[in-house]
Each structure stands twice: as C-alpha cells, then as structure tokens.
Design an enzyme around this catalytic site. Structure first.
Site, PDB file in Angstrom:
ATOM      1  CD  GLU A 325      -3.039  -0.658   2.356  1.00 30.27           C
ATOM      2  OE1 GLU A 325      -4.211  -1.021   2.238  1.00 30.27           O
ATOM      3  OE2 GLU A 325      -2.601  -0.159   3.418  1.00 30.27           O
ATOM      4  CB  CYS A 326       0.741   4.356   0.180  1.00 30.88           C
ATOM      5  SG  CYS A 326       1.000   6.119  -0.120  1.00 30.88           S
ATOM      6  N   GLY A 327       3.447   3.631   0.176  1.00 28.09           N
ATOM      7  CA  GLY A 327       4.889   3.458   0.226  1.00 28.09           C
ATOM      8  C   GLY A 327       5.311   2.033  -0.049  1.00 28.09           C
ATOM      9  CB  SER A 423      -3.275   0.416  -5.309  1.00 26.67           C
ATOM     10  OG  SER A 423      -3.964   0.598  -4.089  1.00 26.67           O
TER      11      SER A 423
END
Length: 434
Positions: A325-327, A423
């Site tokens: 997720e993200c990072g 994502s």
C-alpha cells in the site's frame, strides 16, 4: 460506555497535544484508556498508543460501516475501557460530499464532545464561536471547552466571562507555550517512532493538563453516555492468508490497527519484520504485507538491504501473496526517484517507477472495486494521501477501479502481476459485505 471526542473548530487548534496530555494524565490516575483517531489518519494513532499504553483504533465515519464503528467501540466497553477519540480537521468537516464528520462519529457513538479552541486571536468572540458549534446540530453534545494558547490572566478572564454568558463549561486553560508543539513533515506529524524525546514531551503535556484542567469534570462528562455497547461479530476484511508477515519500522509504519485486529480475530497469525534492520519476512508466511510509510526517506538503505530483498524475492518465488500500500507499493516497483533526483532500485516485482522529484499532492477518500478476486472479494473504502508521481508503468493487470467521495470516476489504479499486487490506496473497510 464512557467516551470523549476531542474536537476543534479547525485543524491547528492544538487538539493532538491536548489529547496526548489528557490520555497520559488519565493514565496516571489509573484509568485505562481505549485511544481512538477519527478519520483515516495513520500517523497520530502511534502517538496515542504511546501516551495511553493501549493500541489505537481508527474510527472513520465516512469509510467505515456503522456496525464496524459500533463493534470497535464495543470492544473497548466490554473491557471496561474509557474511549477517548481525537477528531480530524474541524468538528463539522468531512469528505468532499460533506459526510463523515467528527460530529457524525460523536452522534453515532454518543461521545461527549470537548472543543479545543485556539484563543490566540480572539476574546469575547469565543462565545459566538462555541455557541454556534454547540447548537449547529441537535444530535451531539458539546460538554465543554478547553481554551488553548491563552495569552494572560486578563485574556483568560475575558474568555471565561464570555463563555459564562452562554453557559458553556470551561474544563481547562492552556497558555501559549512553545514547548507544546510537535514537528511536522509533508504527510503530517513526524512519526512517533522518530522522536527521541517523545516521552518527555507527553509527560510535559500531561503536567500542563493536570495543572490547568479539571480532570474530574472531564471524566464526569465522558460518563454521561447512555448508549449500551453490545459486543457482536461484524464482517471484516478476510485475511489474505493464514500467516501474514507485516513490515513495520519508520519506513513502513502506516498500517491500520483495526485491520490487524480483524485478521487476528479471524484466526490469522501476524508476525512483524523490519526492512530497515535488513530483516526479511518469516519464511513460513504465506502473505507479506508492506504498508505505507516513508520509503523515500530511506531509499538508500532499502536498496542495499540484502536480506530484506532476498527474503521478499523468496516469498514471491514460493507463491506467497505480496501486497503493498502506498509506500509499500512504491517499494514493490522497479525504482524510486528521490527529491534530489537520485534513483534507487526497489524490489522490481511490479513494473512501476515513482518519483518525489516533482511532488504532486493526491488526497481524498476513495471507493475502490477490485478488478478480479485474487486478493479482494468486493468493493471497499479507502484513503489516498501521497506526494509521489508515477514516472512509468509497464505491462501488468490493473488492480482497482476507483471513484472519489463525490462518486467521480477516477479510472483504474494499482497493479497486479501473478501473486504480487499494490496501489496507492490505504484500504479501510468493506462496502455492504454479504
């Protein structure tokens, strides 16, 4: 059920500092606090855990189903804990469609609202402001105020006099104090795990709260809730597997505690590993979860963390599902370009290159629909907050179709290749699970 919502007219009023000091002061009195954070914030909860000594859950009135909010609160009530939740933004601020405000949460959980007011640039006008917030909705209860950034005895006298006229209790007064300020960076506060003096800061905040606030009155206000919390099961995110290895350090700190809580309740084993300490996931794990954080600040160390990199590669090779997720999503990619333009090689499991050389803010609630059922069964709510830009994306399946809080179609997002996916969305809850 005892419960408080520490809210404010707007961001920057000092509610985080007040919340931390209040939690620590109550803990000193022997109260066991169930800390909470309204909204999707993934930084403040670590501070709340540090101050209270208990895990902090998110309570998001936009992204969470009412039954999940109630179940999380019931968990606190069943264990005899006092729920203290810090609001996000202003009391009546929510998503782009105006829903999901801290006031909505106070109404849903019958929490007494304490309003933290920055009084640095006002005197008698405080009465109109507080009266407006108290009367704006009839289904919430503003129990009283804590006046922050008060300049002098005379200033305090004027503020108290004005609030007496409208019948609003003053639970405490905090003077202007440069020590009561936490450092920030682009996603919010500098993380709790990066503070060398956080214990000293929270103790100082608690000292100020004890010296200037009526803790007995605050506790009485919290006990006025009449809502009985019945502990019941609620459908939560299904675990991705039986043993989930979660990356956890200052580069991967943005995991939601309510998700881990739900996975444990479903019988999954959770283990932790630190990529920055060059640790790989447990070899027995059938799932690896890389949450968000600040990989851009530690890209050089991640590039050379041989045990971490080989451990993730081995997990992918044996068929373990890997989700970022993200990072964590950026780290699953091929490269990460830092703010100074230097490129660092990441894990290379997804055809993605991201950059901080040209920052662009992406912020808001999201509704996401999985494009297949490899990882997820149905629609979910999520939050997106980052400054990274996508330099390139290669051949891979898309993971989600995405819309915002106003139901505007944002297209498709995220990537999936075999047993690896990710994502920029921080997933929060299910939408209408069957």
């Amino acid at each position: 059920m005892s419960g408080l919502l520490i809210a404010a007219p707007c961001s920057g009023s000092g509610k985080t500092t007040v919340t931390l000091g209040l939690m620590r002061a109550m803990r000193r009195r022997g109260m066991v606090i169930a800390p909470g954070k309204a909204g999707p914030d993934y930084i403040d909860p670590a501070f709340h855990t540090f101050a209270s000594g208990e895990p902090c859950l998110n309570y998001d009135p936009w992204a969470m189903r009412p039954e999940l909010l109630a179940a999380n609160a019931a968990h606190a009530a069943a264990n005899g804990l006092m729920l203290v939740v810090e609001a996000m933004m202003g009391l009546h601020d929510g998503a782009a469609d105006g829903s999901g405000t801290p006031a909505d949460l106070a109404a849903a959980l019958d929490l007494a609202v304490i309003l933290v007011v920055d009084c640095a640039r006002m005197s008698h006008s405080v009465a109109a402001l507080v009266r407006g917030y108290a009367d704006y909705r009839g289904d919430i209860r503003v129990a009283g105020v804590i006046l922050n950034k008060v300049g002098s005895d005379r200033h305090e006298m004027m503020l108290r006099d004005a609030l007496t006229r409208v019948g609003t209790p003053v639970f405490g007064v905090l003077r202007q104090d440069g020590v009561l300020k936490l450092p920030e960076r682009h996603l919010g506060l500098v993380q709790a795990g990066e503070h060398g003096t956080l214990e000293t800061f929270i103790d100082y905040a608690a000292d100020r709260i004890e010296a200037t606030c009526d803790l007995d009155a605050i506790h009485r206000a919290s006990s006025l809730s009449q809502t009985e919390r019945v502990m019941s099961e609620v459908i939560r995110f299904k675990p991705f597997g039986q043993h989930i290895a979660v990356a956890r350090d200052v580069a991967f700190a943005f995991s939601y505690e309510h998700l881990l809580f739900g996975w444990r309740r479903a019988g999954a084993e959770i283990s932790f590993f630190s990529p920055l300490a060059d640790e790989g996931p447990d070899a027995a794990a059938d799932v690896v979860y890389l949450p968000g954080g600040y990989p851009e600040l530690h890209a050089g160390r991640l590039q050379t963390a041989a045990a971490f990199r080989s451990g993730i590669a081995a997990a992918a090779k044996r068929g373990a599902r890997i989700f970022g997720e993200c990072g964590g999503y950026m780290v699953l990619g091929e490269g990460l370009v830092a703010a100074d333009g230097a490129r660092y090689e990441m894990l290379g499991l997804l055809p993605l290159v991201t950059s901080f050389a040209e920052r662009r803010r992406h912020l808001g609630y999201r509704r996401v629909v999985p494009l297949d059922t490899t990882f997820f069964d149905g629609p979910m709510t999520a939050h997106e907050f980052h400054y990274a830009t996508i330099v390139s994306e290669g051949a891979a399946d898309r993971l989600f179709s995405v819309s915002d809080a106003a139901s505007v179609d944002l297209g498709q997002a995220g990537l999936k290749r075999d047993n690896v996916a990710g994502s920029f969305m921080h997933l929060i809850d299910l939408v209408d699970p069957s």
